[in-house]
Design a protein around this motif. Structure first.
Motif, mmCIF file in Angstrom:
data_model
loop_
_atom_site.group_PDB
_atom_site.id
_atom_site.type_symbol
_atom_site.label_atom_id
_atom_site.label_comp_id
_atom_site.label_asym_id
_atom_site.label_seq_id
_atom_site.Cartn_x
_atom_site.Cartn_y
_atom_site.Cartn_z
ATOM 1 N N VAL A 46 89.735 33.847 53.782
ATOM 2 C CA VAL A 46 89.180 34.817 52.787
ATOM 3 C C VAL A 46 87.794 34.144 52.556
ATOM 4 C CG1 VAL A 46 89.162 35.988 50.812
ATOM 5 C CG2 VAL A 46 91.367 35.781 52.188
ATOM 6 N N LEU A 47 86.763 34.503 52.723
ATOM 7 C CA LEU A 47 85.633 34.132 52.582
ATOM 8 C C LEU A 47 84.466 34.920 51.353
ATOM 9 C CD1 LEU A 47 83.971 33.297 55.918
ATOM 10 C CD2 LEU A 47 85.218 31.763 54.500
ATOM 11 N N SER A 48 84.151 34.196 50.349
ATOM 12 C CA SER A 48 83.351 34.861 49.415
ATOM 13 C C SER A 48 81.937 35.012 50.272
ATOM 14 C CB SER A 48 83.054 34.091 48.276
ATOM 15 O OG SER A 48 82.064 34.502 47.476
ATOM 16 N N LEU A 49 81.309 36.282 50.209
ATOM 17 C CA LEU A 49 80.053 36.580 50.859
ATOM 18 C C LEU A 49 78.830 36.117 49.813
ATOM 19 C CD1 LEU A 49 80.810 39.631 53.062
ATOM 20 C CD2 LEU A 49 80.612 37.178 53.675
ATOM 21 N N THR A 50 79.158 35.602 48.497
ATOM 22 C CA THR A 50 78.272 35.628 47.526
ATOM 23 C C THR A 50 77.078 34.573 48.167
ATOM 24 O OG1 THR A 50 79.586 35.982 45.766
ATOM 25 C CG2 THR A 50 77.572 34.707 45.501
ATOM 26 N N PRO A 51 77.298 33.645 49.009
ATOM 27 C CA PRO A 51 76.332 32.617 49.527
ATOM 28 C C PRO A 51 75.575 33.467 50.427
ATOM 29 C CG PRO A 51 78.442 31.459 49.402
ATOM 30 C CD PRO A 51 78.822 33.004 49.210
ATOM 31 N N MET A 52 75.822 34.471 51.154
ATOM 32 C CA MET A 52 75.387 35.376 52.047
ATOM 33 C C MET A 52 74.633 36.694 51.855
ATOM 34 S SD MET A 52 77.974 34.877 55.597
ATOM 35 C CE MET A 52 76.845 35.547 56.486
ATOM 36 N N LYS A 53 74.902 36.970 50.336
ATOM 37 C CA LYS A 53 74.239 38.121 49.981
ATOM 38 C C LYS A 53 73.035 38.251 50.263
ATOM 39 C CE LYS A 53 77.627 39.586 46.639
ATOM 40 N NZ LYS A 53 77.779 39.979 45.073
ATOM 41 N N THR A 54 72.232 37.445 49.894
ATOM 42 C CA THR A 54 70.759 37.434 49.977
ATOM 43 C C THR A 54 70.160 37.789 51.456
ATOM 44 O OG1 THR A 54 70.301 36.228 48.107
ATOM 45 C CG2 THR A 54 68.353 36.322 49.393
ATOM 46 N N VAL A 55 70.692 36.966 52.488
ATOM 47 C CA VAL A 55 70.519 36.975 53.559
ATOM 48 C C VAL A 55 70.979 38.256 54.540
ATOM 49 C CG1 VAL A 55 72.194 35.818 54.885
ATOM 50 C CG2 VAL A 55 70.202 35.650 56.006
ATOM 51 N N ILE A 56 72.093 38.848 53.912
ATOM 52 C CA ILE A 56 72.606 40.106 54.519
ATOM 53 C C ILE A 56 71.659 41.262 53.995
ATOM 54 C CG2 ILE A 56 74.313 41.865 53.994
ATOM 55 C CD1 ILE A 56 76.444 39.414 54.148
ATOM 56 N N ARG A 57 71.271 41.330 52.533
ATOM 57 C CA ARG A 57 70.349 42.326 52.215
ATOM 58 C C ARG A 57 69.171 42.147 52.760
ATOM 59 N NH1 ARG A 57 68.858 40.379 47.239
ATOM 60 N NH2 ARG A 57 67.028 39.517 48.161
ATOM 61 N N ASP A 58 68.454 40.862 53.001
ATOM 62 C CA ASP A 58 67.230 41.035 53.584
ATOM 63 C C ASP A 58 67.026 41.423 55.153
ATOM 64 O OD1 ASP A 58 66.341 39.972 51.016
ATOM 65 O OD2 ASP A 58 66.031 38.004 51.658
ATOM 66 N N TYR A 59 68.170 40.997 55.775
ATOM 67 C CA TYR A 59 68.333 41.415 56.931
ATOM 68 C C TYR A 59 68.430 43.006 57.132
ATOM 69 C CZ TYR A 59 70.059 41.922 62.051
ATOM 70 O OH TYR A 59 70.165 42.363 63.164
ATOM 71 N N GLY A 60 69.178 43.610 56.213
ATOM 72 C CA GLY A 60 69.164 45.041 56.308
ATOM 73 C C GLY A 60 67.727 45.670 55.939
ATOM 74 N N LEU A 61 67.167 45.018 55.074
ATOM 75 C CA LEU A 61 65.690 45.516 54.624
ATOM 76 C C LEU A 61 64.837 45.269 55.960
ATOM 77 C CD1 LEU A 61 65.527 44.473 51.066
ATOM 78 C CD2 LEU A 61 65.715 46.623 51.823
ATOM 79 N N ILE A 62 64.836 44.025 56.541
ATOM 80 C CA ILE A 62 63.936 43.973 57.656
ATOM 81 C C ILE A 62 63.948 44.844 59.064
ATOM 82 C CG2 ILE A 62 64.856 41.923 58.747
ATOM 83 C CD1 ILE A 62 61.845 40.911 58.767
ATOM 84 N N CYS A 63 65.476 45.047 59.141
ATOM 85 C CA CYS A 63 66.002 46.136 60.154
ATOM 86 C C CYS A 63 65.372 47.488 59.870
ATOM 87 C CB CYS A 63 67.290 46.229 60.152
ATOM 88 S SG CYS A 63 68.083 44.732 61.214
ATOM 89 N N GLU A 64 65.432 47.969 58.589
ATOM 90 C CA GLU A 64 64.738 49.117 58.397
ATOM 91 C C GLU A 64 63.237 49.143 58.723
ATOM 92 O OE1 GLU A 64 65.888 50.336 54.292
ATOM 93 O OE2 GLU A 64 67.971 49.954 54.513
ATOM 94 N N SER A 65 62.451 48.231 58.190
ATOM 95 C CA SER A 65 61.133 48.068 58.551
ATOM 96 C C SER A 65 61.084 48.001 60.139
ATOM 97 C CB SER A 65 60.627 46.587 57.987
ATOM 98 O OG SER A 65 60.893 46.799 56.598
ATOM 99 N N TYR A 66 61.686 47.229 60.741
ATOM 100 C CA TYR A 66 61.458 47.169 62.042
ATOM 101 C C TYR A 66 61.743 48.691 62.950
ATOM 102 C CZ TYR A 66 62.688 46.190 66.955
ATOM 103 O OH TYR A 66 62.661 46.124 68.450
ATOM 104 N N TYR A 67 62.830 49.418 62.462
ATOM 105 C CA TYR A 67 62.971 50.621 62.902
ATOM 106 C C TYR A 67 61.499 51.927 62.512
ATOM 107 C CZ TYR A 67 67.549 49.254 64.191
ATOM 108 O OH TYR A 67 68.639 48.439 64.865
#
Length: 155
Positions: free
Chosen positions: A76-97
């Protein structure tokens, strides 16, 4: 290293994860297909696979339930350390499309370079978070990061 050290099945506990639109559900299926199609997945302490992976959310953490012949373990992993990169990746994917729909080739290439960079960063971070639990190559980490992003994407 045995060729059987790979995932052959991935299940998602949809009841414990954010609700998915049809588009997000499609992204999840594609990410699962790509991951199962090609991966190197070696759980610590496992003699050999193949392995099944069930992903669920437990107390706002991502649970990796791994089973194989004579092997069963949940991480079981906390994703807190990854929240920023997950959010930023989602935003840049939207920009890419969006860029694909009407930007110049150089603008598309620029956004794509940023998208790939964040994808690599997220994969490296996920690989580090699973260190000592599961060994995987960079491409498997990239595919798994894609799936994690698809799991937490909001419609």
């Amino acid at each position: 290293m045995s060729a059987t050290h790979k995932l052959t099945a991935i299940e998602i506990d949809n009841a414990s994860l954010p609700a998915a639109t049809a588009e997000i559900e499609h992204e999840r299926r594609v990410a699962i297909f790509d991951l199962v199609e090609q991966n190197r997945f070696v759980p610590e302490g496992a003699a050999g696979g193949p392995y099944a992976l069930k992903l669920s959310s437990q107390d706002n953490r991502l649970a990796f339930e791994i089973t194989g012949p004579d092997f069963s373990r949940t991480h079981v992993l906390s994703l807190t350390p990854m929240k920023t990169v997950i959010r930023d990746y989602g935003l840049i994917c939207e920009s890419y499309y969006e860029a694909l729909r009407g930007s110049s080739p150089s603008q598309i290439e620029s956004v794509d370079m940023g998208r790939r960079g964040l994808h690599n960063e997220g994969a490296a971070l996920l690989k580090a978070r699973l260190e000592g639990k599961v060994e995987m190559d960079q491409e498997t980490a990239r595919r798994l990061f894609t799936l994690v992003c698809a799991l937490y994407r909001r419609g």
